[in-house]
Design a protein around this motif. Structure first.
Motif, PDB file in Angstrom:
ATOM      1  N   ASP A 101       0.828  -1.200   0.000  1.00 42.96           N
ATOM      2  CA  ASP A 101       0.000   0.000   0.000  1.00 42.96           C
ATOM      3  C   ASP A 101       0.863   1.252   0.000  1.00 42.96           C
ATOM      4  O   ASP A 101       1.936   1.291   0.615  1.00 42.96           O
ATOM      5  N   MET A 102       0.380   2.281  -0.696  1.00 41.85           N
ATOM      6  CA  MET A 102       1.021   3.589  -0.638  1.00 41.85           C
ATOM      7  C   MET A 102       0.797   4.191   0.750  1.00 41.85           C
ATOM      8  O   MET A 102      -0.285   4.087   1.317  1.00 41.85           O
ATOM      9  N   VAL A 103       1.838   4.787   1.302  1.00 41.83           N
ATOM     10  CA  VAL A 103       1.735   5.408   2.627  1.00 41.83           C
ATOM     11  C   VAL A 103       1.857   6.915   2.466  1.00 41.83           C
ATOM     12  O   VAL A 103       2.856   7.412   1.950  1.00 41.83           O
ATOM     13  N   PRO A 104       0.844   7.686   2.874  1.00 42.44           N
ATOM     14  CA  PRO A 104       0.906   9.143   2.699  1.00 42.44           C
ATOM     15  C   PRO A 104       1.975   9.780   3.575  1.00 42.44           C
ATOM     16  O   PRO A 104       2.268   9.297   4.674  1.00 42.44           O
ATOM     17  N   ALA A 108       0.009  10.018  12.227  1.00 41.41           N
ATOM     18  CA  ALA A 108      -0.800   8.815  12.423  1.00 41.41           C
ATOM     19  C   ALA A 108      -0.566   7.774  11.345  1.00 41.41           C
ATOM     20  O   ALA A 108      -0.581   6.572  11.618  1.00 41.41           O
ATOM     21  N   ALA A 109      -0.357   8.210  10.094  1.00 40.80           N
ATOM     22  CA  ALA A 109      -0.202   7.253   8.993  1.00 40.80           C
ATOM     23  C   ALA A 109       1.241   6.795   8.838  1.00 40.80           C
ATOM     24  O   ALA A 109       1.536   5.592   8.802  1.00 40.80           O
ATOM     25  N   LEU A 110       2.164   7.735   8.740  1.00 44.60           N
ATOM     26  CA  LEU A 110       3.563   7.399   8.481  1.00 44.60           C
ATOM     27  C   LEU A 110       4.310   6.987   9.743  1.00 44.60           C
ATOM     28  O   LEU A 110       5.178   6.107   9.697  1.00 44.60           O
ATOM     29  N   GLY A 111       3.968   7.585  10.867  1.00 46.22           N
ATOM     30  CA  GLY A 111       4.723   7.369  12.100  1.00 46.22           C
ATOM     31  C   GLY A 111       4.967   5.920  12.460  1.00 46.22           C
ATOM     32  O   GLY A 111       6.106   5.523  12.725  1.00 46.22           O
ATOM     33  N   PRO A 112       3.934   5.060  12.478  1.00 46.02           N
ATOM     34  CA  PRO A 112       4.160   3.659  12.844  1.00 46.02           C
ATOM     35  C   PRO A 112       5.044   2.903  11.870  1.00 46.02           C
ATOM     36  O   PRO A 112       5.615   1.865  12.239  1.00 46.02           O
ATOM     37  N   ARG A 113       5.161   3.387  10.641  1.00 44.70           N
ATOM     38  CA  ARG A 113       5.978   2.688   9.634  1.00 44.70           C
ATOM     39  C   ARG A 113       7.452   3.070   9.710  1.00 44.70           C
ATOM     40  O   ARG A 113       8.284   2.463   9.043  1.00 44.70           O
ATOM     41  N   ILE A 114       7.786   4.076  10.496  1.00 47.76           N
ATOM     42  CA  ILE A 114       9.177   4.525  10.606  1.00 47.76           C
ATOM     43  C   ILE A 114       9.949   3.600  11.540  1.00 47.76           C
ATOM     44  O   ILE A 114       9.458   3.192  12.589  1.00 47.76           O
ATOM     45  N   VAL A 115      11.168   3.241  11.131  1.00 48.76           N
ATOM     46  CA  VAL A 115      12.039   2.383  11.946  1.00 48.76           C
ATOM     47  C   VAL A 115      13.339   3.142  12.215  1.00 48.76           C
ATOM     48  O   VAL A 115      14.241   3.169  11.374  1.00 48.76           O
ATOM     49  N   PRO A 116      13.452   3.796  13.379  1.00 47.10           N
ATOM     50  CA  PRO A 116      14.721   4.469  13.713  1.00 47.10           C
ATOM     51  C   PRO A 116      15.750   3.420  14.130  1.00 47.10           C
ATOM     52  O   PRO A 116      15.457   2.529  14.932  1.00 47.10           O
ATOM     53  N   LEU A 163       4.465  -4.975   3.176  1.00 45.89           N
ATOM     54  CA  LEU A 163       4.196  -3.904   4.126  1.00 45.89           C
ATOM     55  C   LEU A 163       5.332  -2.892   4.031  1.00 45.89           C
ATOM     56  O   LEU A 163       6.469  -3.195   4.388  1.00 45.89           O
ATOM     57  N   ALA A 164       5.019  -1.689   3.564  1.00 46.56           N
ATOM     58  CA  ALA A 164       6.053  -0.675   3.381  1.00 46.56           C
ATOM     59  C   ALA A 164       6.467  -0.086   4.723  1.00 46.56           C
ATOM     60  O   ALA A 164       5.636   0.393   5.489  1.00 46.56           O
ATOM     61  N   MET A 165       7.759  -0.131   5.001  1.00 49.05           N
ATOM     62  CA  MET A 165       8.338   0.474   6.197  1.00 49.05           C
ATOM     63  C   MET A 165       9.385   1.487   5.743  1.00 49.05           C
ATOM     64  O   MET A 165       9.895   1.412   4.616  1.00 49.05           O
ATOM     65  N   GLY A 180      12.575  12.548  -0.662  1.00 47.48           N
ATOM     66  CA  GLY A 180      12.909  11.130  -0.551  1.00 47.48           C
ATOM     67  C   GLY A 180      11.736  10.299  -0.064  1.00 47.48           C
ATOM     68  O   GLY A 180      11.452   9.222  -0.601  1.00 47.48           O
ATOM     69  N   MET A 181      11.044  10.795   0.963  1.00 50.87           N
ATOM     70  CA  MET A 181       9.908  10.037   1.491  1.00 50.87           C
ATOM     71  C   MET A 181       8.812   9.892   0.449  1.00 50.87           C
ATOM     72  O   MET A 181       8.165   8.843   0.348  1.00 50.87           O
ATOM     73  N   ARG A 182       8.586  10.930  -0.334  1.00 51.31           N
ATOM     74  CA  ARG A 182       7.542  10.847  -1.360  1.00 51.31           C
ATOM     75  C   ARG A 182       7.944   9.891  -2.482  1.00 51.31           C
ATOM     76  O   ARG A 182       7.099   9.154  -3.020  1.00 51.31           O
ATOM     77  N   GLU A 183       9.226   9.880  -2.820  1.00 49.71           N
ATOM     78  CA  GLU A 183       9.694   8.926  -3.834  1.00 49.71           C
ATOM     79  C   GLU A 183       9.479   7.487  -3.377  1.00 49.71           C
ATOM     80  O   GLU A 183       9.041   6.632  -4.145  1.00 49.71           O
ATOM     81  N   MET A 184       9.803   7.219  -2.105  1.00 47.27           N
ATOM     82  CA  MET A 184       9.789   5.840  -1.613  1.00 47.27           C
ATOM     83  C   MET A 184       8.397   5.378  -1.199  1.00 47.27           C
ATOM     84  O   MET A 184       7.989   4.256  -1.528  1.00 47.27           O
ATOM     85  N   MET A 185       7.668   6.206  -0.465  1.00 47.11           N
ATOM     86  CA  MET A 185       6.419   5.764   0.138  1.00 47.11           C
ATOM     87  C   MET A 185       5.189   6.052  -0.716  1.00 47.11           C
ATOM     88  O   MET A 185       4.205   5.318  -0.652  1.00 47.11           O
ATOM     89  N   VAL A 186       5.228   7.121  -1.498  1.00 52.19           N
ATOM     90  CA  VAL A 186       4.073   7.492  -2.320  1.00 52.19           C
ATOM     91  C   VAL A 186       4.249   6.991  -3.756  1.00 52.19           C
ATOM     92  O   VAL A 186       3.425   6.248  -4.284  1.00 52.19           O
ATOM     93  N   GLU A 187       5.382   7.375  -4.371  1.00 55.91           N
ATOM     94  CA  GLU A 187       5.647   6.960  -5.746  1.00 55.91           C
ATOM     95  C   GLU A 187       6.190   5.534  -5.823  1.00 55.91           C
ATOM     96  O   GLU A 187       6.206   4.929  -6.889  1.00 55.91           O
ATOM     97  N   GLN A 188       6.661   5.009  -4.687  1.00 53.44           N
ATOM     98  CA  GLN A 188       7.177   3.647  -4.574  1.00 53.44           C
ATOM     99  C   GLN A 188       8.308   3.376  -5.571  1.00 53.44           C
ATOM    100  O   GLN A 188       8.338   2.368  -6.271  1.00 53.44           O
ATOM    101  N   GLN A 189       9.258   4.307  -5.583  1.00 58.16           N
ATOM    102  CA  GLN A 189      10.452   4.153  -6.396  1.00 58.16           C
ATOM    103  C   GLN A 189      11.508   3.366  -5.630  1.00 58.16           C
ATOM    104  O   GLN A 189      11.649   3.509  -4.411  1.00 58.16           O
TER     105      GLN A 189
END
Length: 891
Positions: A494-497, A533-541, A614-616, A697-706
């Motif tokens: 899924d695309m993640v906003p 709420a949407a992106l936060g849980p997918r972030i892995v520091p 699952l996109a992280m 970068g985030m838009r390329e990876m999570m939205v455009e899925q490059q």
């Protein structure tokens, strides 16, 4: 109770123990055997543990031997009934072997259109074919789908030199055609002929719908498999994805275990209780040039290593043909003989025939000779090692799959080049064997009862049974029962906003001169992103260590540090606002002092979109010097795997980490990063630039899925942060923008006779020195235009692309940097905190007729203050001014 033995007695050299009372020994032995027979293994284990405890208390200096006898761990009476059609599976394995062999040999026969320079490997798969096939037929589960209740698939890391065997199976499955097999290791030529070229090893970048994991660089597959297994626990514990019931399988070579990466995370796997992880180590006893342990036994050595690290060890040593011999061996002669046979000799036994083995192994003593009586030389020659017996392999795999609480390693004894006969079985040269003469081909055909005529064998014809044949029906049915075909790479996620930039970075866009470092700016932005709420849980520091050094301690409370057991202690700083907090659902992965481990974790998260659907989004922050230089091969493998995420090289540059010295000061990471095609490397000087880069970068990876990942360098130096220049966003992303102009003071309204102009370019930590130099030059009567370079490598790539189009005779726009610099005049000087080769990368794409001088930090680092270091390397404001005046005078 008897007094403990004095400590000095335990420190004496160990002496061989002798049985001083055989009768008493026999009584103990009989008592234990009776106990085990009447009360079972559990009671026997308890008493042994109790005796061991007493021995420690009495300090008798005894500890159990980690190595067990050179026999199978799973006994005959413990083997489950083999669930498949044994004869059918043996026939299919033989077909895989033949097609794999034909593929490699054909590619290296000039008369059939191949070329001997292509290379390839036959012997590794010949030894591992049965290990692979048992997994494919009974254990390796494919992804059924991403819906509720659907199996999301096992992860399988394949031994790279065995890739031809995986292609051979895919051919029978109908996923590859005969034409594709004809272009093994010929990817460029294949495309011209309408075929799919087959990469040498597992390469997801080259075969993006086929391979999942790159394993060609020895050691990276093993460590990656461990951290993928741990990441699956992380996803489950954070309730992002239920990974229960899924396994991570790795088939690796015994020689590969010498790589430090292979061994570096064994204790982590045990500590984390990764019972979703199974390694199969193909112990064919041979490396590329000779025995792995010619003077020892690698299986025994690995058993000690893995058992000591806390793994469940299963030895798969001998095939079913040996069961009768062991049953008749009432004196233990076989086990004793194996204990005294080193691997170099075992390799010789593999290379020789039945007569040689009768004379030289079974002929060692009367007990062994008696066991071999009644066996023909051919029967002795056909005695299988455990890794070639489907029944024994299945029993070992089943035991591993059902084991709970520990990772499992199966040490499978095989022959390298199994079935290759005089052409290569067990020979020193077998790893490089790529050619067969006619007699060798016919011998191989006969050895495996292949349905090929003499002519077909000589011509290396690929063989595929008819679609309605029992073999093909069985093949497809087994895979259907396991969810489909493997390996198979899928990218559905899924695309993640991504939140709007001002939501989390307005402080950086409108900094108003506030002083901060770009590292602190990043951590602040990260904290804001984690709240989304949407992106936060997918972030892995991720940090290797020193989160406090990078100012990330506030995240301990905010999101916690992941721990598979929670936090069983009250931390020393529990009363602090920034106290250390571990939690089962913690979000930060703090890997300790292991850059290799942290990078492996980053790769697992960065490829979650394809591995798990699952996109992280991982952010791994580390000392920049300990990234590309230290684990560059892992980063390259992550690129091959089409990773998506951010690598943050903190305290970057050669002069920012002043007192640390040579091994901590990074002057070349941007040079290495530029060599990786899908890595976009940036060296921002200001927080506003960093914000724009992260957003893109985030838009390329999570939205455009490059399939890209970013390397961004950060500094620990506090200085005034400017506001984002209006309209600069495009230039920041493309690599450069005009930062400002610095004009000379007016000369009482009179126009000077000679107008001196110069262009300065800078990046990262040195841009502030460039700005100071511009101000000083303006005071000396020189007009200066300053450009902030955010990415030298992106500028160079753009220029190279334009150049390639021009060479092909295509109409193409001017290189971005050349077009941008048209608004400036005079000589161009570029200064960075990296070696001069970094800014030199754009020289060919600058406007014609303009002189270009680069300043950098070539050489080894030193320990001193930032000011002293920049003066030493010639990249401080004073040095830049001096260089500018020299260029103006020369021009």
């Amino acid at each position: 109770m008897n007094a403990p033995v004095p400590l000095h007695a335990l420190q004496q050299p160990a002496m061989p123990l002798t049985d001083t009372d055989p009768q008493e020994t026999a009584e103990w032995r009989e008592a234990f055997m009776a106990l085990a027979a009447t009360q079972g293994p559990s009671r026997a284990r308890y008493l042994l543990d109790e005796l061991a405890r007493l021995a420690r208390e009495q300090r008798v200096g005894w500890k159990p031997e980690l190595a067990t006898p050179y026999v199978n761990t799973v006994g005959v009476n413990e083997q489950p009934v083999f669930p498949g059609d044994l004869a059918m599976e043996e026939r299919l394995a033989s077909l895989m072997r033949w097609n794999a062999l034909a593929m490699v040999v054909r590619a290296n026969q000039a008369e059939s259109g191949g070329s001997a320079e292509l290379g390839g490997h036959i012997a590794s798969y010949a030894s591992a074919a049965d290990l692979f096939e048992t997994g494919f037929n009974h254990f390796f589960h494919a992804r059924e789908g991403l819906g509720e209740g659907q199996h999301r698939g096992d992860l399988v890391f394949f031994q790279p030199h065995s890739a031809p065997g995986v292609y051979a199976r895919a051919y029978l499955e109908g996923r590859l055609g005969e034409k594709d097999l004809g272009f093994y290791r010929q990817e460029l030529s294949a495309a011209k002929q309408g075929a799919q070229g087959l990469s040498s090893y597992p390469h997801p970048y080259l075969m993006p719908d086929f391979w999942q994991f790159p394993t060609g660089s020895m050691g990276i597959g093993p460590i990656s498999s461990i951290y993928h297994a741990r990441f699956m626990h992380y996803l489950t514990h954070r309730r992002l994805l239920d990974c229960a019931g899924r396994k991570v399988w790795g088939v690796f070579g015994d020689g590969e275990m010498d790589e430090p990466e292979s061994m570096s995370a064994l204790t982590l796997a045990a500590r984390e209780g990764l019972d979703n992880l199974v390694w199969v180590v193909n112990c064919n006893l041979q490396r590329l040039d000779g025995p792995v342990r010619g003077n020892g036994r690698i299986i025994d050595e690995l058993e000690k290593l893995f058992a000591g690290a806390g793994w469940n060890v299963i030895k798969l040593v001998w095939g079913s043909d040996w069961d009768g011999l062991f049953a008749r061996d009432i004196t233990g002669a076989l086990t004793q003989a194996f204990a005294h046979t080193v691997d170099g000799q075992m390799q010789t036994f593999a290379a020789k025939d039945g007569r040689f083995n009768r004379d030289n192994f079974f002929g060692q003593n009367e007990e062994l000779a008696r066991l071999a009586q009644g066996m023909t030389d051919e029967q002795i020659d056909r005695l299988k090692r455990g890794g070639h017996d489907l029944v024994k392999i299945h029993a070992a795999y089943a035991a591993a799959a059902n084991h709970a609480g520990q990772p499992t390693v199966i040490l499978a004894h095989t022959k390298k080049g199994y079935g290759m006969g005089s052409a290569g079985q067990g020979k020193m040269t077998t790893h490089s064997q790529k050619k067969f003469d006619e007699s060798d081909l016919l011998e191989f055909r006969n050895r495996f009862n292949l349905p090929l005529s003499d002519e077909q064998a000589r011509q290396l014809a690929f063989y595929k049974p008819a679609a309605d044949s029992p073999e093909m029906q069985y093949l497809h049915a087994r895979r259907a029962a396991l969810g489909g075909y493997l390996p198979k790479r899928e990218t559905s996620a899924d695309m993640v906003p991504v939140p709007a930039l001002p939501v989390y970075a307005n402080f950086a866009l409108a900094a108003d001169g506030k002083e901060m470092s770009t590292t602190m700016a990043f951590v602040r932005m990260l904290g804001g992103l984690l709240k989304d709420a949407a992106l936060g849980p997918r972030i892995v520091p991720i940090v290797a260590d020193e989160a406090r050094t990078f100012g990330m301690a506030n995240l301990f409370k905010q999101v916690g540090i992941y721990s598979s057991v929670g936090q069983k202690y009250a931390p020393e700083d529990i009363g602090s606002v920034l106290s250390y907090r571990e939690a089962l659902d913690g979000q930060i992965l703090e890997e300790g002092i292991s850059e290799a481990g942290a990078l492996a974790s980053w790769t697992a998260a960065a490829t979650s979109y394809s591995v798990h659907g699952l996109a992280m989004l991982p952010f791994y922050i580390y000392y920049s010097m300990f990234g590309f230089q230290r684990v560059g091969d892992q980063i390259w493998a992550a690129a091959d795997q089409r990773a998506r995420g951010f690598l943050l090289g903190a305290t970057s540059g050669r002069t920012t980490l002043g007192g640390e010295g040579l091994q901590h000061q990074d002057g070349s990471s941007h040079l290495v990063a530029a060599t990786i095609p899908n890595c976009k490397a940036y060296d921002p000087a200001f927080a506003c630039e960093l914000a724009v880069i992260l957003d893109r970068g985030m838009r390329e990876m999570m939205v455009e899925q490059q399939d890209v990942f970013y390397y961004v360098t950060l500094m620990n130096e506090n200085y005034a942060q400017p506001d984002l220049r209006p309209g600069s966003e495009t230039g920041i992303v493309r690599g450069c923008y005009k930062f400002d102009s610095y004009l000379r003071p007016s000369d009482k309204g009179q126009t000077p006779k000679i107008l001196k102009k110069i262009t300065l370019m800078g990046s990262g930590a040195i841009l502030t020195e460039v700005i100071k130099a511009a101000q000083q030059l303006a005071e000396q009567g020189v007009d200066v235009t300053v450009y902030s370079v955010t990415s030298w490598s992106e500028l160079a790539r753009d220029g190279a692309a334009c150049q390639q189009h021009a060479l092909a005779g295509e109409a193409t726009p001017e290189a971005f940097i050349a077009e941008l610099l048209k608004d400036s005049e005079g000589p161009i000087i570029a200064a960075t905190d990296y070696v001069r080769a970094v800014p030199e990368s754009i020289r060919a794409f600058l406007p014609a007729g303009r002189s270009y001088l680069t300043l950098g930090t070539d050489g080894f680092g030193r320990s001193d203050t930032r000011a002293a270091l920049r003066s030493f390397f010639g990249v401080d404001a004073s040095s830049i001014v001096q260089a500018a005046l020299h260029q103006l005078k020369a021009g």
